[in-house]
Scaffold this active site. Structure first.
Site, mmCIF file in Angstrom:
data_model
loop_
_atom_site.group_PDB
_atom_site.id
_atom_site.type_symbol
_atom_site.label_atom_id
_atom_site.label_comp_id
_atom_site.label_asym_id
_atom_site.label_seq_id
_atom_site.Cartn_x
_atom_site.Cartn_y
_atom_site.Cartn_z
ATOM 1 N N GLU A 187 36.260 -6.532 -10.164
ATOM 2 C CA GLU A 187 36.214 -5.900 -11.478
ATOM 3 C C GLU A 187 36.578 -4.420 -11.453
ATOM 4 O O GLU A 187 36.827 -3.826 -12.501
ATOM 5 C CB GLU A 187 34.810 -6.051 -12.083
ATOM 6 C CG GLU A 187 34.419 -7.468 -12.431
ATOM 7 C CD GLU A 187 33.791 -8.263 -11.291
ATOM 8 O OE1 GLU A 187 33.100 -9.256 -11.565
ATOM 9 O OE2 GLU A 187 34.006 -7.895 -10.112
ATOM 10 N N LYS A 217 11.725 -9.937 -3.621
ATOM 11 C CA LYS A 217 10.540 -9.357 -4.270
ATOM 12 C C LYS A 217 9.307 -10.017 -3.673
ATOM 13 O O LYS A 217 8.997 -11.165 -3.971
ATOM 14 C CB LYS A 217 10.621 -9.560 -5.781
ATOM 15 C CG LYS A 217 11.876 -8.960 -6.404
ATOM 16 C CD LYS A 217 12.009 -9.300 -7.869
ATOM 17 C CE LYS A 217 13.303 -8.733 -8.445
ATOM 18 N NZ LYS A 217 14.508 -9.370 -7.873
ATOM 19 N N TRP A 257 9.837 -4.464 -2.889
ATOM 20 C CA TRP A 257 11.201 -4.943 -2.637
ATOM 21 C C TRP A 257 11.497 -4.945 -1.145
ATOM 22 O O TRP A 257 11.168 -3.995 -0.418
ATOM 23 C CB TRP A 257 12.225 -4.045 -3.330
ATOM 24 C CG TRP A 257 12.342 -4.259 -4.797
ATOM 25 C CD1 TRP A 257 11.624 -5.144 -5.562
ATOM 26 C CD2 TRP A 257 13.235 -3.593 -5.694
ATOM 27 N NE1 TRP A 257 12.009 -5.058 -6.859
ATOM 28 C CE2 TRP A 257 12.999 -4.119 -6.982
ATOM 29 C CE3 TRP A 257 14.200 -2.608 -5.530
ATOM 30 C CZ2 TRP A 257 13.694 -3.687 -8.094
ATOM 31 C CZ3 TRP A 257 14.904 -2.186 -6.643
ATOM 32 C CH2 TRP A 257 14.652 -2.720 -7.907
ATOM 33 N N THR A 265 37.240 -13.858 -9.897
ATOM 34 C CA THR A 265 36.145 -13.652 -8.957
ATOM 35 C C THR A 265 36.006 -14.902 -8.086
ATOM 36 O O THR A 265 36.580 -15.954 -8.386
ATOM 37 C CB THR A 265 34.839 -13.370 -9.699
ATOM 38 O OG1 THR A 265 34.508 -14.509 -10.515
ATOM 39 C CG2 THR A 265 34.968 -12.141 -10.588
#
Length: 572
Positions: free
Chosen positions: A330, A439, A444, A185
């Site tokens: 992944e 937040k 949100w 990654t």
């Protein structure tokens, strides 16, 4: 009851033999800046055999790791084929990692040989003495003598080394579940984590890429692989091309908009793939100096959310359809592609195209709430996306079984860290990364939605939105915008532009204008760097933080008030 089917392993050696015989006249073409170096798939098979012989002579056997430190080019594709086919493991090293990260991933993978492009010697040479396991370096496309060899390391020249060996190799029969390649990654949080792909996962992923609901790779295509081969198997393009008999077009180091457009003019690719920031630059260049791009039947864009305005601009002004995709290192990486349902066109189809796409049959997906319960697939419930499937990793690589990143997995599912919805007909719409969602006041705010709205403004070239702590609202959004040439910063006007596109309480008060939004090693906006800049840990070049004061919005915070470079405006 057992089946009567033969149990033939899904091996990349089988794929190489197929491509180099059945599709022997297909080509891989690497751009030099003025023309292309051409290798047929027949020659690719021969060169892969020679490399397999050479690596065997250097002591590489089954399971040994061979690193590559290269651009997208002919030699990198030879390694893509030879290393897994001989039973070794290809480790594509991200050339844009920090030096200490390059050392970490090379040592962690225990690479014994690294193949390096000569143009990257200035980057690789300072790192080489720090590598504990590397014993041989093979330099391609240049003078091997330019790379100083530390004690215990032998440097070879690619063409000279391969010329010593025959163009045939007795590739072994391998367990399809054995390791074929590994990729780490990008290391945006902590050390990079390794994902190990199998022959089986690569084969099945390639089959998916060739389907019409994915990339639709087919014989006769010329596929421009801009997405780097050191990142997530170049989205599976090399092996899909070999499977379908499509030709590959490689940009090598020529990745800026003008060289890419010159390459496209010369090679006329029918398909291309890259992250949004690449296409944003190409759009600016081709708008300024138009050229015909209608040879592109489709462009797949992923790695970050694609601004809808970018999609519209390419299609309306240049006749190029952009297909949004979602995936991760992944997931090999294809997890969804946004082809609209059959029978739809116009705005009805576009509403599906701006999602992350429909999840394919082989990938199972679910949404999980904060309490761990599975949420309905109704296009409304918002939760963290979890996936599993035959080309989804079940763990991160650890040579000592230390359980690296175990919290990213739950009950056999990969926790993606993405937050979104899934519709009843299987379309994924991401709201944000879990770490990037803002937040504020118990609600949100999607940084992706704000970024897409901002990048619809004609004066904005790039815009990244990130959250910062706020004593009253918990978090508030900050905008880092790069403007087009000749445009003067005006945060008030940009905020007004957003006012009818998002809820009033979502409108950002904090802005900065930069020459370019910082990027990660794979071309995504690097919000970690932006957060550090905001906190005062590092200073963005030529940037001023601007705070717009508005009624009902907190106008002071300790971190903000102590910033010496802060520029404040009176209420507007």
């Amino acid at each position: 009851m057992p089946s009567t089917m033969q149990d033939e392993p899904l091996s990349l050696a089988t794929l190489l033999r197929y491509a180099s015989t059945v599709h022997a006249d297909a080509t891989v073409r690497t751009w030099t800046g003025t023309e292309s170096r051409v290798l047929t798939y027949r020659e690719l098979g021969e060169q892969a055999a020679r490399l397999a012989h050479a690596l065997t002579a250097l002591g590489i056997g089954r399971g040994d790791r061979v690193g590559t430190f290269m651009w997208n080019n002919n030699e990198h594709l030879i390694a893509y084929c030879a290393v897994p086919a001989m039973g070794a493991v290809l480790h594509t090293i991200n050339i844009r990692l920090f030096p200490e990260q390059i050392t970490y991933v090379t040592d962690h993978a225990a690479d014994r040989v690294v193949i390096v492009d000569a143009s990257l010697i200035p980057v690789f040479a300072p790192v080489l003495p720090t590598l504990r396991t590397v014993r041989h370096v093979i330099v391609a496309n240049g003078d091997a003598a330019a790379l100083p060899a530390p004690e215990g390391v032998t440097v070879h020249e690619f063409d000279t080394l391969l010329a010593q060996y025959p163009g045939t190799f007795d590739f072994p029969v391998l367990d399809e579940r054995s390791a074929a390649a590994m990729c780490y990654t990008s290391g945006t949080t902590g050390d990079p984590k390794g994902v190990v792909y199998s022959h089986r996962s690569n084969w099945l992923h390639s089959m998916q890429a060739c389907t019409t609901d994915a990339m639709g790779v087919r014989a006769g295509d010329r596929m421009l692989a801009i997405v780097p081969m050191f990142h997530a198997n170049a989205w599976g393009l090399p092996y899909a091309a070999l499977m379908a008999g499509a030709s590959l077009v490689m940009p090598d180091r020529f990745l800026q908009p003008e060289p890419l457009l010159a390459l496209m003019a010369a090679e006329q690719p029918s398909f291309a793939a890259a992250v949004p920031t690449v296409w944003n630059g190409v759009l600016t260049a081709v708008d300024a100096k138009p050229q015909d791009l209608t040879h592109l039947r489709a462009v797949v864009v992923g790695g970050a959310a694609v601004p809808p305005q970018l999609m519209r601009a390419f299609e309306e002004r240049h006749g190029v359809p952009i297909i949004q995709a979602w995936g991760m290192t992944e997931t090999s990486p294809l997890g969804a592609l946004a082809w609209p349902p059959a029978g739809l066109d116009g705005e009805a189809a576009f509403a599906y195209r701006i999602t992350q796409g429909r999840i394919p049959a082989a990938v199972q997906a679910r949404l999980v709430g904060d309490d761990g319960t599975e949420l309905p697939r109704d296009g409304k419930a918002v939760g963290e996306l979890e996936v599993r499937g035959p080309w989804v990793t079940a763990s991160y690589y650890s040579p000592d079984a230390a359980g690296i990143g175990a919290d990213a997995f739950r009950d056999g599912w990969l926790r993606t860290g993405d937050v979104g919805t899934i519709s009843a007909d299987g379309y994924l719409t991401l709201v944000d990364r879990a770490k990037d969602i803002i937040k504020s006041g118990g609600e949100w705010i999607s940084s992706v939605d704000l970024e897409n709205a901002l990048m619809a403004h004609p004066d904005i070239a790039e815009a990244a939105v990130f959250g910062v702590p706020d004593e009253k609202w918990d978090e508030r959004p900050v905008v880092a915008a790069a403007l087009r040439a000749g445009v003067e910063p005006d945060a008030g006007a940009l905020r007004a532009f957003l006012s009818d596109k998002v809820a009033k309480w979502q409108l950002p008060e904090r802005w900065t204008f930069v020459s370019e939004v910082p990027k990660t090693s794979v071309g995504k906006f690097d919000k970690k760097v932006l957060r550090k800049q905001y906190a005062g840990d590092m200073s963005p070049p030529s940037a001023r933080w601007i705070w717009l004061w508005h009624s009902g919005v907190r106008t002071r915070s300790p971190a903000w008030s102590t910033r010496p470079t802060c520029a404040r405006r009176s209420p507007s």
